[in-house]
Each structure stands twice: as C-alpha cells, then as structure tokens.
Design an enzyme around this catalytic site. Structure first.
Site, PDB file in Angstrom:
ATOM      1  N   LEU A  65       6.705   3.272   1.538  1.00 17.28           N
ATOM      2  CA  LEU A  65       7.620   2.135   1.680  1.00 17.28           C
ATOM      3  C   LEU A  65       8.603   2.298   2.830  1.00 17.28           C
ATOM      4  CD1 LEU A  65       8.396   1.604  -2.118  1.00 17.28           C
ATOM      5  CD2 LEU A  65       6.621   0.516  -0.717  1.00 17.28           C
TER       6      LEU A  65
ATOM      7  N   MET B 222       0.843  -1.194   0.000  1.00 16.66           N
ATOM      8  CA  MET B 222       0.000   0.000   0.000  1.00 16.66           C
ATOM      9  C   MET B 222       0.883   1.252   0.000  1.00 16.66           C
ATOM     10  SD  MET B 222      -3.409  -0.991   2.068  1.00 16.66           S
ATOM     11  CE  MET B 222      -2.840  -0.595   3.721  1.00 16.66           C
TER      12      MET B 222
ATOM     13  N   HIS C 240       9.259  -3.478   3.195  1.00 17.63           N
ATOM     14  CA  HIS C 240       8.900  -3.657   1.785  1.00 17.63           C
ATOM     15  C   HIS C 240      10.133  -3.974   0.931  1.00 17.63           C
ATOM     16  CE1 HIS C 240       5.640  -0.756   3.167  1.00 17.63           C
ATOM     17  NE2 HIS C 240       4.922  -1.783   2.693  1.00 17.63           N
TER      18      HIS C 240
END
Lengths: 286, 286
Positions: A37, A34, A41
């Site tokens: 970051l 989503m 991630h």
C-alpha cells in the site's frame, strides 16, 4: 468506540461478517488492491469512508491479470506493513485470500470487455484486462459492495470496470479517485520500489510531459503534434523507453479525429525504466 | 391472502420490489425463461415455491444467444398467455424487459466458460453459451436471487451456469430440475410448436433412443457402440436429421475413455425435424 480491523482470508467468513453489517443497514465499500500500500490506496479508503459505514479492502495479487513474462512472482508484497497501514486508515475488513481460496480449480470463466480493453495497456499486455474484469467481477460477487473505489492512475481499468458494470447491471456504484503524486509529480505506485535512484529521478519526466500536453490540449492543439512533443520530452531522459503515448477520447478510448468542445481526452503513457514499466495519465476536458 | 402477480418491465422497478421483499427477510428465487411457457417451466416455478417466499420469472428472448441464422425472430411469443400461466402457477413477479431495457447500448462485455461450453450445442451453435452465460449473469445481478431454477433439458446450459457460478463466486444456489415430458416421451419445449403433425409423431424416437441407451450404459456397455445403436434407431425415422448424439462425462462434458463406477454419463442429442432442432438428454450413473 473504535472498531478493530479484522483480517479475513476466506470468502465464507467475509460473507458472514458482511451479512451482519448489511442486516444493520450499513453500506459496504470495496477498495480492491494488490497490496504493498501507498498513499494512493489510502486516499481510496478515505473516500470510501465518506460513502460507507463498512470499508473492505481486498489485498490480492491476482495471477489472472499478469502475462507469462510479467512480474507476478516479484510483485512487491508486505502483508504486515499493509495491515498496519490499512488499520490506521480505518479499514474495517482486510480480505486477503490465498490464490487457492480465490481459484480452487482452474478458472474456466473469462469476462472480457471489447473496445475499451483493446488500446493502450490492452495492446501491451494481452489478456490483462480480461484478468482484471474477471477478478473484479468475482470480488463484487463476494463482497456485494454498494460502492467500489478505483484509482484514476489505472484510467483504462476504470473504463473497463465501468463498462462491465453497466453491461451486466452489477448493483454497485464505481467511484474513480484522483491520482496521488510524489512531490516531484511521479504517480504513486507499488512498482516504484523497483526503480534505481537514477531511474526514479528521471521518472519525473512522465508527469512533466503530461502537464505540458494537458495545457496544449486544453487550448486546442492538434493531438498528433502534442503526442510528438511528449515523445521528444520523454526521450530526452536517457533511461526512458517508451511503450506507448496516446491521446484518446475518454471513456470510450477511441481515437478522435479532432476532439469537440466538451470532449474529455485521456492523455496516457506507459514508459519503461530498466525492467520497470510505469503508467500515468491525465484527463483533460477540451 | 393471495398476493396478485405483478408484471415488471424495468430493472429499476424490479429492484425496488425485491429490496422491499428482502428487507422482510424473504428468499428470492429466479426462474429464467424465454417465455411461451409449458409444463416444464411451471415445474420450475413449483420447485422455486418450495425454496423461496418470492418467485421471479424472467421472460426474455435473449438475442445474444441466437446465431445469425437461428430462430430469434420466429421464436414463439405469447405474453398474454404466459402471464396467465405464470399467475396460476404462483409467480410473484414476471420480469419481461424489452431488448432495449436489457441492452440499452451495444453490449461490450462477454462472459465465456471454456471447456463445458465447447462440445454438443456449443459446437453446433457458436457463441450460444457466451450469450447464455452473459444474460444469466446479468439476470443474477438484477434479481440477486438466493436460488435459480433451470431445466435439465438444457443439461449443458446447467453445466455452464454452474461452472460460471463456481468460478465467479456468484452468491446463488443453482437448482437443476428434471425434464418434463409429453405422454409419448417427447421433452416439453417451446419449439415443439414448430413441428408438423408427422414430425411431432416421429420426434418420439428421441426419448426411445435415450431410454435404450440409458439401460445399456447403466449395464456397462461400450459407449461408442451405444452411440452407434442410438444413431441407427433415430435414423429409422425418415424425417430425423441428426445434429449430434454424444455420451460424455457429466458435468465436465469430457469424453470418457471408459466410464468408471460412480461416473455420471450425459447421453445427449440434437436432431432436426424439418427446420426445427430439438434437444434431449438423460444422465445415467454408471
């Protein structure tokens, strides 16, 4: 030669790029995010690059998985920064569709996974895992990845996605990746930016309580007493407001009477600090 | 050279065959069936051969789409006959998995499509279209067809599958194919074998009532009065027991106040003759 990263915002364009890559026999990895970051991630991208020649990162704040009183509107977003980080990490395509591109009409199709969706965050966030399952399945249809990479911080999400993939024979291999933590043990999360300095400091109690529990469970302690001790530990921090602390068998997320040798136990918690709800977990093999 | 048809009973083996076909750039068409083949099914194969180099027919009586008091156990089956018919029609692969191959564990994942699943057969057969959507999506994941072929006799099923494919961006093109009828107008159906001679004879009233309604709707008649007339026509046959007769806008299956020029109207019915429930429909453009 270094290939430049491309940002793609339509399903049709992404498919065109991937068709070409696939024709060349390249394996495609998907890292669904989503956005906003962080190192967590990027560790997924890193893992993806080990398995795949092409790494697609999706950045999409999915309205279906937020409840009416949750933080969809204020969820942190910074596309420019995300694109730089993704490019440095070696992502090939960032797929960042608008809500209108993903859901041009009202979505009538709902994917739900009974059992594993029900306890923990499923209880606190009704409909959340339906929204997750539906968008993840849609991303799988769009990207048709050979591999998809998910952070273990969302352990229940991993369990839901793995169950769905198995039930529907989705041709993708799910790779769960370890939680990445700050120096004081706090799990990396986009939502950490919501925390005040004092909340952020006290949040370190979560991982401390998990480490404590991990040792006790591994050495055969009674799960209810471990849970009580975790609750006492967390409640010692005045800003911590417990949503849940649970110890469940992994990955079916049922409550074990007493875990048997070789069972995996998910020790999971959700705790609010002010308006911010944090989750964290460890998995212990008994 | 004529390629011999192959029967495949495992997902893994089917994928292996199709991977090879796809590598050769062949397009794959899926004809999903529950077997006990008739001319209707063969017309789907015929259409599939126009679009695709490889035609896969699945034969699977899917327990998920039958209610507890429905005819799952007595649903007609004749694999030997089906294989001969499929081979003559030019099918490349018959995929006929066991229930255990399709659902090795209890299925926890449910796909539901709100709106179009609710009226008509959705009302008479609770859960039916969840079972259909779930198995069709699973077959799409297994076969990854470029095209899939469905008979218009199950018009609501077509609407459900099309909505699901759109919502989830499943990379497949759905081709609905016209109803194939017996000489007296009765729609081909595997369930017709259940009918006694007298029931079979009286069943011809269904298409007569649809033809009558088709003309009236096309010439602008009031939908409620058309419905009343259909009901009177059908009830004139003593063995006919109406489940529903409905006129709805197609493909969203909502009840139109008054249809507008250019609207498509689905005239649909379900009628029992003894223990056998038959469905039929026509779609009229106003």
């Amino acid at each position: 030669m270094m290939q430049t990263m491309q940002q793609v915002v339509t399903i049709a364009e992404l498919r065109q790029h991937l068709k070409e890559a696939r024709r060349q026999g390249k394996r495609v990895g998907l890292v669904p995010t989503m956005g906003y970051l962080h190192e967590g991630h990027l560790s997924l991208v890193n893992e993806a690059k080990k398995h795949c020649e092409i790494v697609v990162m999706s950045i999409f704040v999915n309205p279906l998985q937020f409840g009416p009183n949750e933080d969809f509107d204020r969820y942190p977003r910074d596309m420019e920064r995300d694109l730089k980080m993704a490019a440095s990490a070696g992502v090939d395509f960032v797929f960042s569709p608008s809500v209108g591109e993903m859901y041009p009409q009202q979505v009538k199709t709902n994917v739900s996974v009974s059992g594993v969706s029900e306890p923990l965050c499923g209880r606190s966030r009704p409909g959340h895992f339906d929204g997750v399952a539906t968008v993840v399945l849609k991303l799988f249809q769009i990207v048709q990845p050979d591999y998809a990479f998910f952070g273990q911080k969302d352990a229940q999400q991993v369990a839901v996605v793995e169950q769905m993939v198995r039930d529907l024979s989705v041709p993708v291999t799910i790779i769960p990746c370890p939680i990445v933590r700050e120096a004081d043990g706090v799990a990396m999360s986009s939502r950490n930016v919501y925390l005040s300095a004092e909340e952020r400091k006290q949040a370190a109690v979560l991982y401390r309580s998990l480490q404590l529990a991990e040792k006790k469970v591994a050495s055969g302690a009674d799960l209810d007493s471990v849970r009580d001790e975790m609750i006492r530990t967390i409640e010692a921090e005045p800003l911590a407001d417990i949503d849940y602390v649970e110890l469940l068998r992994y990955p079916d997320l049922t409550k074990p009477e007493a875990p048997e040798k070789g069972d995996r136990v998910l020790i999971a918690l959700a705790v609010r600090f002010g308006k911010t709800r944090l989750i964290d977990n460890v998995i212990v093999t008994v």
